[in-house]
Design an enzyme around this catalytic site. Structure first.
Site, PDB file in Angstrom:
ATOM      1  N   HIS A 135       0.811  -1.214   0.000  1.00  0.00           N
ATOM      2  CA  HIS A 135       0.000   0.000   0.000  1.00  0.00           C
ATOM      3  C   HIS A 135       0.849   1.271   0.000  1.00  0.00           C
ATOM      4  O   HIS A 135       1.883   1.356   0.639  1.00  0.00           O
ATOM      5  CB  HIS A 135      -1.002   0.019   1.162  1.00  0.00           C
ATOM      6  CG  HIS A 135      -0.390  -0.164   2.521  1.00  0.00           C
ATOM      7  ND1 HIS A 135      -1.145  -0.440   3.623  1.00  0.00           N
ATOM      8  CD2 HIS A 135       0.881  -0.128   2.963  1.00  0.00           C
ATOM      9  CE1 HIS A 135      -0.368  -0.558   4.682  1.00  0.00           C
ATOM     10  NE2 HIS A 135       0.873  -0.369   4.302  1.00  0.00           N
ATOM     11  N   ASN A 136       0.369   2.233  -0.778  1.00  0.00           N
ATOM     12  CA  ASN A 136       0.950   3.577  -0.864  1.00  0.00           C
ATOM     13  C   ASN A 136       2.350   3.615  -1.466  1.00  0.00           C
ATOM     14  O   ASN A 136       3.049   4.624  -1.372  1.00  0.00           O
ATOM     15  CB  ASN A 136       0.949   4.277   0.497  1.00  0.00           C
ATOM     16  CG  ASN A 136      -0.456   4.521   1.018  1.00  0.00           C
ATOM     17  OD1 ASN A 136      -0.950   3.785   1.877  1.00  0.00           O
ATOM     18  ND2 ASN A 136      -1.116   5.532   0.483  1.00  0.00           N
TER      19      ASN A 136
END
Length: 336
Positions: free
Chosen positions: A237-238
């Site tokens: 994520h991210n």
């Protein structure tokens, strides 16, 4: 389908040395080429094999000449090879329309030139662009946006709110937008942190089979335009990946790490979270990256370090047995 040597030369920006009207019916490696085939050679060894093969013509760099074969000489044989293959093996085209077994939300917007194959599911408010192909068994979650000429191979899953640019290819069994691995310790249990972001994929990206790209916890996981991702890669994520990067088999990138443009991560590279990897960085196979890497550097090893430093250490290790033997001999002489 047959092409003349002149047809091929025009398509790959080359020049013919020899018969410009010779027909070419196939493309094959030198070892299995037959009369009527085209082959290619990018170095002296390949050229020697191609010249002694049964092939009718050879794509080769401009430095080569031959009295035995027709040559199509080009600036870069590897690039010309890729271009020529598209003539002999064009991408299959699928007709516009929606298969009768597909399940389409009433408010989904699908361009009339798109192809939606069998057993696809397209969620609410999804937008699908011109000439995009869902080959079969694809799931497209709510509020996703797919640009023009996207090609999803069978069983690709796209979670809600994902945005995919133009001319993106995603191979079988890849999952885009799954939950990031986010938990917080709370009274002896691992409490899940909701992952409410999304994934944004730029134009001209290709993603291999069995790839997992997690959506952002907050905000987006971003794949820059022109990036190519091999099979079995995990992107957490991210993570943000710049333009034109190459991620090769079994790479793993932990959360919130940022890669610059034209980064190369060779097979089985692992990168820790919250790092910054600069532009045009190359990380060698099986390296474990625990630190930021400045622009343009080459790193290897586990833990990864600049390549020259790691190479010196590896060379030093090879001398350890002799060094230990010499120390033992010195200690014996000193009576220890």
């Amino acid at each position: 389908m047959a092409f003349t040597t002149a047809d091929i030369a025009k398509h790959i920006d080359g020049e013919v040395l020899g018969d410009t009207t010779a027909p070419l019916k196939g493309f094959a490696p030198a070892d299995s080429a037959r009369a009527g085939d085209l082959t290619f050679a990018e170095n002296e060894d390949f050229f020697a094999r191609a010249e002694s093969s049964a092939a009718t013509a050879i794509i080769a760099d401009q430095r080569f000449t031959s009295t035995k074969k027709i040559l199509i000489r080009v600036a870069n044989a590897r690039v010309a090879f890729a271009k020529a293959l598209t003539l002999f093996f064009p991408e299959p085209t699928l007709p516009p329309g929606v298969h009768s077994t597909a399940v389409i939300a009433a408010d989904a917007q699908i361009d009339g030139t798109a192809h939606i194959g069998p057993y696809c599911v397209v969620g609410k408010r999804v937008r699908i662009g011109a000439r995009t192909v869902l080959q079969g068994g694809n799931f497209i979650g709510e509020d996703c946006k797919l640009g023009d000429e996207v090609n999803l191979f069978p069983n690709v899953t796209v979670y809600p709110r994902t945005e995919i640019g133009r001319r993106v290819r995603i191979h079988a069994s890849t999952v885009i937008g799954s939950d990031g691995f986010g938990y917080v310790q709370d009274g002896g249990i691992h409490r899940k942190v909701p992952q409410i972001g999304n994934v944004i994929i730029g134009d001209d990206v290709e993603i291999g089979a069995g790839v997992m790209i997690d959506r952002g916890a907050l905000g987006s996981t971003v794949i820059g335009k022109g990036t190519k991702i091999d099979n079995l890669v995990q992107i957490a994520h991210n993570v943000e990946i710049g333009e034109g990067s190459l991620l090769i088999a079994q790479v793993g990138i932990a959360g919130s790490t940022k890669l610059g443009n034209y980064v190369v991560l060779a097979g089985q590279v692992g990168i820790a979270g919250h790092l910054k990897i600069g532009n045009q960085v190359i990380v060698s196979a099986q390296a474990g990256v625990m630190n930021d890497i400045p622009d343009g550097e080459k790193w290897l090893g586990s833990p990864a370090q600049p390549d020259r430093q790691t190479k010196r250490q590896l060379i030093a290790i090879t001398h350890l047995p002799d060094l230990l033997k010499r120390v033992a001999e010195l200690e014996k002489k000193l009576g220890k």
